[in-house]
Design a protein around this motif. Structure first.
Motif, PDB file in Angstrom:
ATOM      1  N   ARG A   1      11.173  10.335  -0.436  1.00 22.23           N
ATOM      2  CA  ARG A   1      10.586   9.856   0.815  1.00 22.23           C
ATOM      3  C   ARG A   1       9.676  10.918   1.395  1.00 22.23           C
ATOM      4  O   ARG A   1       9.954  12.099   1.320  1.00 22.23           O
ATOM      5  CB  ARG A   1      11.654   9.424   1.801  1.00 22.23           C
ATOM      6  CG  ARG A   1      12.591  10.509   2.221  1.00 22.23           C
ATOM      7  CD  ARG A   1      13.741  10.028   3.098  1.00 22.23           C
ATOM      8  NE  ARG A   1      14.525   9.040   2.389  1.00 22.23           N
ATOM      9  CZ  ARG A   1      14.924   7.863   2.874  1.00 22.23           C
ATOM     10  NH1 ARG A   1      14.687   7.555   4.117  1.00 22.23           N
ATOM     11  NH2 ARG A   1      15.600   7.001   2.161  1.00 22.23           N
TER      12      ARG A   1
ATOM     13  N   VAL B   1       0.233   1.262   0.570  1.00 24.47           N
ATOM     14  CA  VAL B   1       1.686   1.204   0.716  1.00 24.47           C
ATOM     15  C   VAL B   1       2.128  -0.231   1.039  1.00 24.47           C
ATOM     16  O   VAL B   1       3.153  -0.687   0.540  1.00 24.47           O
ATOM     17  CB  VAL B   1       2.179   2.220   1.774  1.00 24.47           C
ATOM     18  CG1 VAL B   1       3.624   1.950   2.178  1.00 24.47           C
ATOM     19  CG2 VAL B   1       2.044   3.640   1.240  1.00 24.47           C
ATOM     20  N   THR B   2       1.349  -0.937   1.820  1.00 25.43           N
ATOM     21  CA  THR B   2       1.671  -2.342   2.104  1.00 25.43           C
ATOM     22  C   THR B   2       1.697  -3.157   0.816  1.00 25.43           C
ATOM     23  O   THR B   2       2.611  -3.965   0.596  1.00 25.43           O
ATOM     24  CB  THR B   2       0.659  -2.940   3.105  1.00 25.43           C
ATOM     25  OG1 THR B   2       0.749  -2.205   4.328  1.00 25.43           O
ATOM     26  CG2 THR B   2       0.934  -4.411   3.367  1.00 25.43           C
TER      27      THR B   2
ATOM     28  N   GLU C   1       4.706  -2.161  -1.090  1.00 28.50           N
ATOM     29  CA  GLU C   1       5.869  -2.701  -0.391  1.00 28.50           C
ATOM     30  C   GLU C   1       6.057  -4.175  -0.759  1.00 28.50           C
ATOM     31  O   GLU C   1       7.184  -4.618  -1.030  1.00 28.50           O
ATOM     32  CB  GLU C   1       5.632  -2.552   1.114  1.00 28.50           C
ATOM     33  CG  GLU C   1       6.855  -2.455   1.959  1.00 28.50           C
ATOM     34  CD  GLU C   1       6.522  -2.092   3.394  1.00 28.50           C
ATOM     35  OE1 GLU C   1       7.465  -1.683   4.072  1.00 28.50           O
ATOM     36  OE2 GLU C   1       5.368  -2.235   3.846  1.00 28.50           O
ATOM     37  N   ASN C   2       4.965  -4.929  -0.790  1.00 28.11           N
ATOM     38  CA  ASN C   2       5.031  -6.345  -1.171  1.00 28.11           C
ATOM     39  C   ASN C   2       5.534  -6.528  -2.598  1.00 28.11           C
ATOM     40  O   ASN C   2       6.144  -7.549  -2.925  1.00 28.11           O
ATOM     41  CB  ASN C   2       3.664  -7.005  -1.018  1.00 28.11           C
ATOM     42  CG  ASN C   2       3.242  -7.132   0.427  1.00 28.11           C
ATOM     43  OD1 ASN C   2       4.069  -7.070   1.335  1.00 28.11           O
ATOM     44  ND2 ASN C   2       1.946  -7.279   0.655  1.00 28.11           N
TER      45      ASN C   2
ATOM     46  N   VAL D   1       7.930   0.223  -2.949  1.00 27.28           N
ATOM     47  CA  VAL D   1       8.036   1.159  -1.832  1.00 27.28           C
ATOM     48  C   VAL D   1       8.554   0.390  -0.630  1.00 27.28           C
ATOM     49  O   VAL D   1       8.321  -0.814  -0.505  1.00 27.28           O
ATOM     50  CB  VAL D   1       6.642   1.776  -1.508  1.00 27.28           C
ATOM     51  CG1 VAL D   1       6.662   2.599  -0.233  1.00 27.28           C
ATOM     52  CG2 VAL D   1       6.143   2.623  -2.673  1.00 27.28           C
ATOM     53  N   GLN D   2       9.258   1.070   0.227  1.00 34.84           N
ATOM     54  CA  GLN D   2       9.604   0.484   1.517  1.00 34.84           C
ATOM     55  C   GLN D   2       9.238   1.488   2.604  1.00 34.84           C
ATOM     56  O   GLN D   2       9.148   2.676   2.347  1.00 34.84           O
ATOM     57  CB  GLN D   2      11.075   0.087   1.592  1.00 34.84           C
ATOM     58  CG  GLN D   2      12.049   1.243   1.599  1.00 34.84           C
ATOM     59  CD  GLN D   2      13.475   0.750   1.600  1.00 34.84           C
ATOM     60  OE1 GLN D   2      13.810  -0.234   0.951  1.00 34.84           O
ATOM     61  NE2 GLN D   2      14.337   1.438   2.321  1.00 34.84           N
ATOM     62  N   ARG D   3       8.986   0.960   3.775  1.00 34.94           N
ATOM     63  CA  ARG D   3       8.612   1.796   4.913  1.00 34.94           C
ATOM     64  C   ARG D   3       9.750   1.807   5.921  1.00 34.94           C
ATOM     65  O   ARG D   3      10.344   0.760   6.180  1.00 34.94           O
ATOM     66  CB  ARG D   3       7.354   1.237   5.571  1.00 34.94           C
ATOM     67  CG  ARG D   3       6.358   2.272   5.922  1.00 34.94           C
ATOM     68  CD  ARG D   3       5.113   1.666   6.469  1.00 34.94           C
ATOM     69  NE  ARG D   3       4.696   0.478   5.741  1.00 34.94           N
ATOM     70  CZ  ARG D   3       3.472   0.017   5.697  1.00 34.94           C
ATOM     71  NH1 ARG D   3       2.525   0.645   6.349  1.00 34.94           N
ATOM     72  NH2 ARG D   3       3.171  -1.059   5.038  1.00 34.94           N
ATOM     73  N   GLU D   4      10.013   2.992   6.462  1.00 35.93           N
ATOM     74  CA  GLU D   4      11.050   3.137   7.474  1.00 35.93           C
ATOM     75  C   GLU D   4      10.457   3.882   8.664  1.00 35.93           C
ATOM     76  O   GLU D   4       9.499   4.636   8.514  1.00 35.93           O
ATOM     77  CB  GLU D   4      12.229   3.963   6.931  1.00 35.93           C
ATOM     78  CG  GLU D   4      12.917   3.365   5.742  1.00 35.93           C
ATOM     79  CD  GLU D   4      13.991   4.286   5.171  1.00 35.93           C
ATOM     80  OE1 GLU D   4      14.068   5.471   5.563  1.00 35.93           O
ATOM     81  OE2 GLU D   4      14.738   3.806   4.306  1.00 35.93           O
TER      82      GLU D   4
ATOM     83  N   ALA E   1       7.416   6.655   3.974  1.00 40.68           N
ATOM     84  CA  ALA E   1       7.355   5.821   2.772  1.00 40.68           C
ATOM     85  C   ALA E   1       8.489   6.257   1.852  1.00 40.68           C
ATOM     86  O   ALA E   1       8.700   7.457   1.650  1.00 40.68           O
ATOM     87  CB  ALA E   1       6.012   5.982   2.077  1.00 40.68           C
TER      88      ALA E   1
ATOM     89  N   THR F   1      11.474   2.982  -3.870  1.00 40.04           N
ATOM     90  CA  THR F   1      12.668   2.193  -4.179  1.00 40.04           C
ATOM     91  C   THR F   1      13.090   2.428  -5.629  1.00 40.04           C
ATOM     92  O   THR F   1      12.341   3.008  -6.430  1.00 40.04           O
ATOM     93  CB  THR F   1      12.385   0.688  -3.986  1.00 40.04           C
ATOM     94  OG1 THR F   1      11.388   0.296  -4.937  1.00 40.04           O
ATOM     95  CG2 THR F   1      11.931   0.379  -2.564  1.00 40.04           C
TER      96      THR F   1
END
Length: 169
Positions: free
Chosen positions: A56, A77-78, A81-82, A86-89, A100, A103
């Protein structure tokens, strides 16, 4: 002010650089698109996150590492993420910031893609250089990056990509 035109040797070096960098980026992009359906930037995001503690990084730090604008990083990143890579926190230390996170799915994608990426980079660059030239290439690139970033002047450059404010913000 008088223009300091490039000498013939500088012109040849410049054109060689432009040609090589364009061909290299195209070669890497085509391979990554064929193998993983992603451009080089997306691969670079995954790689940087894989090397970070707990996989991260704060988004602003990631943009600086990659030398890109924050808006370009946000878009990439979007997309990642889709795709579940990756996921955003939210950032625990700054309510406005985001982190970022790579995963497990993103790590698996990177592990599948990395051998082909390394093979492409090695075949395009390092198989054609002596160990001395590898050192020279590193030294030249670091010198250019330091000069552009103003590291020798001590100034905080606001025009660097990761510090630019988006025109849409």
């Amino acid at each position: 002010m008088t223009t300091r035109w490039l000498s013939p040797a500088e012109q040849r070096a410049w054109r060689s650089y432009v040609s090589a960098s364009s061909l290299l980026e195209d070669t890497i992009d085509r391979r990554l698109q064929a193998e993983a359906g992603m451009p080089h930037l997306y691969y670079s995001i995954l790689a940087m996150l894989s090397e970070a503690p707990d996989r991260r990084l704060r988004m602003t730090e990631l943009a600086e590492i990659l030398k890109i604008t924050r808006s370009r990083l946000t878009y990439a990143v979007t997309r990642l993420e889709n795709d579940g890579a990756v996921q955003r926190e939210g950032c625990p230390t700054d309510k406005r910031g985001h982190v970022a996170v790579l995963t497990d799915e993103g790590m698996a994608l990177l592990e599948r893609t990395a051998p082909g990426h390394v093979e492409t980079v090695r075949a395009a660059i390092f198989d054609h250089l002596t160990p001395e030239q590898v050192g020279q290439l590193e030294e030249i690139c670091e010198s250019i990056a330091r000069a552009i970033q103003g590291e020798n002047s001590g100034a905080c450059r606001e025009d660097l990509p990761w510090r630019r404010r988006s025109s849409t913000s």
